[in-house]
Design a protein around this motif. Structure first.
Motif, PDB file in Angstrom:
ATOM      1  N   GLU A 128      37.975  38.703  34.729  1.00 36.82           N
ATOM      2  CA  GLU A 128      38.051  37.616  34.826  1.00 36.82           C
ATOM      3  C   GLU A 128      38.936  36.378  34.518  1.00 36.82           C
ATOM      4  O   GLU A 128      39.438  37.324  34.735  1.00 36.82           O
ATOM      5  N   ASP A 129      38.839  35.412  35.599  1.00 33.98           N
ATOM      6  CA  ASP A 129      40.374  34.727  36.791  1.00 33.98           C
ATOM      7  C   ASP A 129      40.683  33.789  35.671  1.00 33.98           C
ATOM      8  O   ASP A 129      42.000  32.563  36.086  1.00 33.98           O
ATOM      9  N   ASP A 130      40.301  33.787  34.738  1.00 34.77           N
ATOM     10  CA  ASP A 130      41.195  32.704  33.207  1.00 34.77           C
ATOM     11  C   ASP A 130      41.653  33.520  32.681  1.00 34.77           C
ATOM     12  O   ASP A 130      42.129  32.962  31.483  1.00 34.77           O
ATOM     13  N   GLN A 131      41.768  34.654  32.733  1.00 34.72           N
ATOM     14  CA  GLN A 131      42.323  34.992  31.520  1.00 34.72           C
ATOM     15  C   GLN A 131      43.274  36.689  31.979  1.00 34.72           C
ATOM     16  O   GLN A 131      43.151  36.723  32.703  1.00 34.72           O
ATOM     17  N   GLU A 132      44.202  36.038  31.045  1.00 33.22           N
ATOM     18  CA  GLU A 132      45.342  37.507  31.420  1.00 33.22           C
ATOM     19  C   GLU A 132      44.609  38.723  31.329  1.00 33.22           C
ATOM     20  O   GLU A 132      44.577  39.039  29.426  1.00 33.22           O
ATOM     21  N   SER A 157      44.259  35.632  26.942  1.00 33.62           N
ATOM     22  CA  SER A 157      43.905  34.899  26.703  1.00 33.62           C
ATOM     23  C   SER A 157      44.706  34.054  27.812  1.00 33.62           C
ATOM     24  O   SER A 157      45.144  34.850  28.582  1.00 33.62           O
ATOM     25  N   TYR A 158      44.523  32.891  27.772  1.00 29.45           N
ATOM     26  CA  TYR A 158      45.066  32.007  29.030  1.00 29.45           C
ATOM     27  C   TYR A 158      46.795  32.649  30.037  1.00 29.45           C
ATOM     28  O   TYR A 158      47.075  32.234  31.235  1.00 29.45           O
ATOM     29  N   HIS A 159      46.996  32.085  28.244  1.00 31.54           N
ATOM     30  CA  HIS A 159      48.349  32.595  28.980  1.00 31.54           C
ATOM     31  C   HIS A 159      49.599  33.398  28.635  1.00 31.54           C
ATOM     32  O   HIS A 159      50.803  33.793  28.372  1.00 31.54           O
ATOM     33  N   PRO A 200      46.892  33.489  35.433  1.00 30.51           N
ATOM     34  CA  PRO A 200      45.410  32.660  35.857  1.00 30.51           C
ATOM     35  C   PRO A 200      46.011  30.941  36.362  1.00 30.51           C
ATOM     36  O   PRO A 200      45.647  30.342  36.841  1.00 30.51           O
ATOM     37  N   ASN A 201      47.370  30.580  35.574  1.00 28.16           N
ATOM     38  CA  ASN A 201      48.022  29.583  36.041  1.00 28.16           C
ATOM     39  C   ASN A 201      48.614  29.654  37.604  1.00 28.16           C
ATOM     40  O   ASN A 201      48.871  28.616  37.966  1.00 28.16           O
ATOM     41  N   THR A 247      48.677  36.703  41.444  1.00 30.83           N
ATOM     42  CA  THR A 247      47.590  35.378  41.420  1.00 30.83           C
ATOM     43  C   THR A 247      46.650  35.945  42.300  1.00 30.83           C
ATOM     44  O   THR A 247      47.068  36.745  43.376  1.00 30.83           O
ATOM     45  N   SER A 248      45.521  34.908  42.386  1.00 27.59           N
ATOM     46  CA  SER A 248      44.370  34.612  43.662  1.00 27.59           C
ATOM     47  C   SER A 248      45.913  34.781  45.108  1.00 27.59           C
ATOM     48  O   SER A 248      44.533  35.087  45.861  1.00 27.59           O
TER      49      SER A 248
END
Length: 184
Positions: free
Chosen positions: A61-65, A88-90, A118-119, A153-154
């Motif tokens: 999943e790319d919305d969590q670390e 989580s996200y951060h 993710p950011n 990162t992506s």
């Protein structure tokens, strides 16, 4: 008479099999439709760390670390990886004992750690730098080199070792040619 232990604890092969089943070997396709080998030869090329990270994070999943452990052999070639923790996200919480336990169980000679942001930011946070210091110290204690810590990162991948080389201790030579760390 002492209590009898369960057979899966006595039989280390069973424990090894259980952990191997949880261990993902990063398999990448080469131009000739071959999978990469664990050793370097003329027909296959071991994947770079960035290729392994790209393949691993494509399945997460790319919305969590996510924190990954890459297992390296004696020739510093990637043998595979394992997702150690997801957060989580951060934030993702890492247990250093878990990192090195898995490294030992999979026969790592050296390790590379990685986690994603993710950011999209590639700059390591103070917590990332503190974790890297602790991982380096733990590897030194176990005589297992912590080669690098990557932020993925992506769009890109950044090496903490390249951005903050002061975290890795340099081996200082004495007049006799041995390192000072060997003396301590």
């Amino acid at each position: 008479m002492p209590p009898r232990l369960p057979p899966d604890i006595i039989n280390f092969d069973r424990v090894n099999t259980i952990y191997r089943a949880r261990f993902r070997t990063a398999v990448l396709k080469i131009e000739r439709h071959e999978t990469w080998a664990f050793h370097l030869d003329t027909t296959t090329i071991p994947p770079s760390i960035e290729e392994v990270l790209r393949a691993a994070y494509a399945n997460l999943e790319d919305d969590q670390e996510h924190f990954l452990l890459l297992i390296l052999n004696e020739a510093r070639e990637v043998r595979g990886y394992k997702v150690i923790a997801s957060g989580s996200y951060h934030r993702v919480t890492i247990d250093l004992n878990l990192v090195y336990r898995n490294a030992i169980l999979f026969g790592a000679r050296a390790i590379v750690c990685a986690h994603n942001h993710p950011n999209g930011g590639l700059e390591p946070s103070p917590e990332d730098l503190k974790l890297t210091r602790l991982l380096i110290r733990g590897g030194k204690t176990l005589q297992m080199e912590m080669v690098d810590h990557y932020i993925y990162t992506s769009r890109a991948c950044a090496s903490i070792r390249e951005r903050h080389p002061h975290l890795w201790p340099a081996s200082k030579k004495t007049k006799k040619g041995s390192s000072k760390e060997d003396i301590k």
